[in-house]
Write an enzyme that holds these catalytic residues in place. Structure first.
Site, mmCIF file in Angstrom:
data_model
loop_
_atom_site.group_PDB
_atom_site.id
_atom_site.type_symbol
_atom_site.label_atom_id
_atom_site.label_comp_id
_atom_site.label_asym_id
_atom_site.label_seq_id
_atom_site.Cartn_x
_atom_site.Cartn_y
_atom_site.Cartn_z
ATOM 1 N N THR A 125 3.200 1.823 -6.558
ATOM 2 C CA THR A 125 4.047 2.284 -7.717
ATOM 3 C C THR A 125 5.502 2.854 -7.186
ATOM 4 O O THR A 125 5.807 3.178 -5.949
ATOM 5 C CB THR A 125 3.312 3.589 -8.314
ATOM 6 N N TYR A 149 -0.187 11.792 -7.257
ATOM 7 C CA TYR A 149 -0.135 10.439 -7.546
ATOM 8 C C TYR A 149 0.475 9.547 -6.708
ATOM 9 O O TYR A 149 0.023 8.659 -5.848
ATOM 10 C CB TYR A 149 -0.024 10.415 -9.094
#
Ligand code: UDP
Length: 333
Positions: A125, A149
């Site tokens: 990501t 995350y």
């Protein structure tokens, strides 16, 4: 045979569908914590060149469950999507993010080592970069995530480096920017019980009487004060995954690639495009900034273009159109 972890989820199910269209036989491994069995059943019933040979309801946190899945079939490669991905949730409860994302993936890699599977395409990501020093962000930009995350995904990139060096498990780690859109025939699309993303939230606001859409902040240092993101359309994202598998099949080394368009659009521009697509006025309110939202995230995608021989083709408008058709078909009353 190809394994797709998280194949009941948003991106995993779109990839699974493409593999079936291309004639691959696949196994889906998913614990259904956020994915949907209805999607798997729908994909199973399609008449496509490839087949879903098996759906295994299993949890990567349990090493035995993934070992048992890998012992049953001879897999040539794995696409790994199974993960938690809500940034705000990760900030509140890092423990479950580390356990699910990090431990789950470590188990998967350990099981791959045991069963001699040496290729993995992994969902990383743009959140691994954190607050950018410059845009567009290339792959050499420092990685300093600002939430749990992003930390779990960055740690997994490191883990995959080590497993590549020591055990020869080669990985293509794809750093997604903002993914939007759905399958053009509405066979699968975005379906989160807790929806935090911009495009589905805009579209859902149209379907809920009296509901206004919330814009999180309009005093950012950007063209119109709202955040700018690089929106990549699902079809293009999936193309890149297929190219990444080809790359690994051709002996490509462990590497990472940004997946984005190199174009930035503000929240207000996305709203305007959604108005064009839907023909409806979207009413909104300006709210407080959301914690941890950088002002601008735009990908430099030169590396994926050059090495994967990939090119994004779809526009923001096409992405919103496919998302709108999916929302109408599945969620509009
Ligand atoms: N956003 C917003 N309202 C929403 C959801 C998102 O204004 O209901 C904004 C958010 O602040 C960010 C952009 O839209 O600037 C994209 O957010 P999203 O959650 O879709 O993706 P992220 O960039 O956080 O991965």
């Amino acid at each position: 045979m190809i394994l797709v972890t998280g194949g009941a989820g948003y991106i995993g199910s779109n990839l699974a569908l493409r593999l079936l269209e291309l004639g691959h036989n696949i196994v889906i491994f998913d614990n259904l914590s956020t994915g949907h069995i209805e999607i798997i059943n729908k994909l199973k019933n399609l008449d496509l060149k490839g087949k879903i040979v098996d759906f295994i309801k299993g949890d990567l946190k349990n090493l035995q469950e993934i070992e048992s899945a890998l012992s049953k079939y001879k897999f040539e490669a794995i696409f790994h999507f199974a993960a938690f991905s809500i940034v705000s949730e990760s900030a509140k409860n890092p423990s479950i993010y580390w356990e699910n994302n990090f431990l789950g993936t470590k188990n998967l890699l350990d099981a791959m080592k045991k069963f001699n599977i040496n290729k993995i395409v992994f969902s990383s990501t743009a959140a691994t970069y954190g607050e950018p020093n410059y845009v567009p962000i290339d792959e050499n930009h420092p990685q300093r995530p600002i939430n749990a995350y992003g930390n779990t995904k960055l740690a997994l990139e490191f883990l995959m480096d080590d497993y590549s060096k020591a055990y020869g498990i080669r990985s293509a780690r794809l750093r997604y920017f903002n993914v939007i859109g759905a399958d053009k025939f509405q066979r699968t699309g975005e379906w989160h019980e807790t929806e935090t993303h911009l495009v589905p939230n805009i579209l859902k606001s149209l379907n809920t009487k009296g509901k206004t859409f919330n814009i999180f902040g309009n005093t950012y240092n950007t063209k119109d004060g709202t955040c700018v993101r690089d929106y990549i359309v699902m079809d293009d994202l999936i193309n890149a995954h297929i190219k990444a598998l080809e790359y690994l099949n051709n002996g490509g080394k462990t590497d990472f690639f940004n997946l984005g368009t190199k174009e930035g659009n503000s929240v207000l521009e996305v709203i305007q495009t959604a108005e064009e697509v839907t023909g409806q006025k979207i009413s909104y309110e300006i709210k407080e900034k959301r914690e941890g939202d950088p002002a601008i995230l735009i990908a430099d995608n030169k590396k994926a273009k050059e090495i994967l021989n990939w090119q994004p083709e779809k526009t923001l408008k096409e992405g919103i159109e496919s998302a709108y058709n999916w929302e109408k078909a599945n969620f509009y009353k």
